[in-house]
Design an enzyme around this catalytic site. Structure first.
Site: not given
Ligand SMILES: Cc1ncc(COP(=O)(O)O)c(C=O)c1O
Length: 394
Positions: A184, A212, A242
């Site tokens: 990310s 992502h 997202k």
């Molecule tokens: C790689 C990754 N995993 C998990 C999450 C968490 O997802 P959520 O926003 O649905 O809690 C995010 C969000 O920031 C993320 O970027």
């Protein structure tokens, strides 16, 4: 109260964060998010959002949510595990499986809850978790909550992973390899084909966070489809928050795996169901994403253009391979100054500093949108160039 020892302690701790420039300022959107949005009262080009496919304000998703409110009311009233489960939710689980190309799917309260709940639920003492060094914080927390041993392997480095696998052969009951699909903060892609091959060779289980990758890779289906290994990955985790423009997490895999998680992950069992309107929105978002691959094409065309132009202006975009395109500055003060100046000129970006990224790699994370126009991108690029020169970054 105000003068208690605890308050004094946190005043001091907070002050330390402020002095290091490591606090987050909250900027207010005053309407829907999209390629452009009104932020703090001003129309801005948005390059800071995960809304890759511009679905967050899609009229079809809004309509589905509104209809669900009419039929089901707003609150779910309970946990899914108790009295908050609906026929709509069952439909969503089937849609998740269809989307991911797996036997079964499960919706979670958030993506964070998938990682922090599933990893400790499926791993035990006597197991080991091999975790990628740049994994998301929700994976790190999930691994910390597990009773399994843990080893961190180097970023996007299958030979380091193999060295660890060789060393631990025969020592553990189960080996889990856990990785982000798209990283990310870097925007690069895990070498999942090689990782899956190693997992098959060493009898390890694979767990991929596709937060992502969904809507971005594999014609929108994510990293499994991108590498044509969707049937071989054991745990495919994702999020609706997202590219899908909505809210909530998801998990996909074999039927028994999903049933086991549903009966053991505490974040699923002991937390309220999200409102049925969110369920309806999620179903609609999956339908749209599966029917409209042209959105993904537009996203990639914008990504290619923006990255090429940033590179040619002279910015350091690191290892980006996706619509996440960092501009690495490497200095907290300077990156904050750059973000502030871009904001003043109408480009909504945020500085990413320690502890989100290691010190010395402070950056702005740009995320392009399928519906940015050439005019939006060119305007942002001109402002980047002018400001980057003024601050001596390029
Ligand atoms: C790689 C990754 N995993 C998990 C999450 C968490 O997802 P959520 O926003 O649905 O809690 C995010 C969000 O920031 C993320 O970027």
């Amino acid at each position: 109260m105000g003068n208690s020892k605890t308050t004094q302690h946190f005043k001091k701790k907070y002050q330390e964060l402020v002095e290091k420039g490591e606090t987050w300022e909250l900027l207010k959107l005053m309407g829907p998010t999209g390629p452009r949005a009104v932020v703090e009262g001003k129309e801005m080009i948005v390059l800071a959002s995960n809304n890759y496919l511009n679905l967050a304000n899609d009229p079809r998703i809004k309509k589905a949510a509104a209809e669900a409110i009419e039929k089901y009311g707003f609150g779910a009233g309970s946990d899914w595990s108790i009295a908050g489960y609906t026929d709509l939710q069952e439909k969503l689980h089937k849609k998740i499986a269809e989307f991911k190309g797996t036997e079964a799917g499960l919706a979670f309260q958030t993506g964070f809850a998938v990682n922090s709940g599933t990893i400790p639920a499926v791993t035990e003492k006597g197991d080991v978790i091999l975790s990628e060094e740049l994994n998301h914080g929700s994976i790190i927390d999930g691994v910390r909550l597990s009773r399994a041993d843990r080893i961190v392997y180097k970023h996007c480095n299958p030979s380091d992973l193999e060295n660890h696998l060789r060393k631990i052969e025969g020592k553990y009951r189960n080996i889990f390899i856990v990785t982000d699909g798209v990283f990310s903060m870097e925007g690069d892609i895990a070498p999942m084909k090689e990782i899956q091959k190693l997992a098959d060779e060493y009898g390890a289980v694979t767990y991929v966070d596709d937060a992502h990758g969904e809507g971005v890779l594999g014609e929108g289906r994510g990293i499994g489809v991108h590498f044509r290994i969707e049937k071989r990955i054991d745990f495919q985790m994702g999020t609706f928050s997202k590219a899908l423009g909505s809210f909530g997490g998801m998990l996909a895999g074999d039927k028994e795996v999903i049933e086991y998680v549903r009966n053991t992950a505490r974040t699923w069992l002991l937390s309220a169901a999200y409102p049925p309107a969110v369920t309806a929105a999620n179903i609609k978002a999956l339908e749209i994403i599966m029917k409209e691959p042209e959105r993904v094409k537009r996203l990639w065309s914008n990504r290619e253009y923006f990255k090429k132009e940033l590179d040619s202006i002279g910015f350091n975009t690191g290892r980006s391979q996706t619509p996440i395109i960092p501009v690495i500055v490497g200095d907290t003060k300077k990156v904050k100054e750059l973000a502030q100046k871009l904001f003043e000129e109408g480009v909504f970006v945020l500085p990413i500093v320690f502890p989100m990224v290691p010190r010395g790699t402070e950056r702005i994370r740009n995320q392009v949108n399928a519906d940015h126009t050439k005019e939006d991108l060119n305007k942002a690029l001109n402002i980047y160039e002018k400001t980057g020169k003024k601050l001596g970054i390029i």
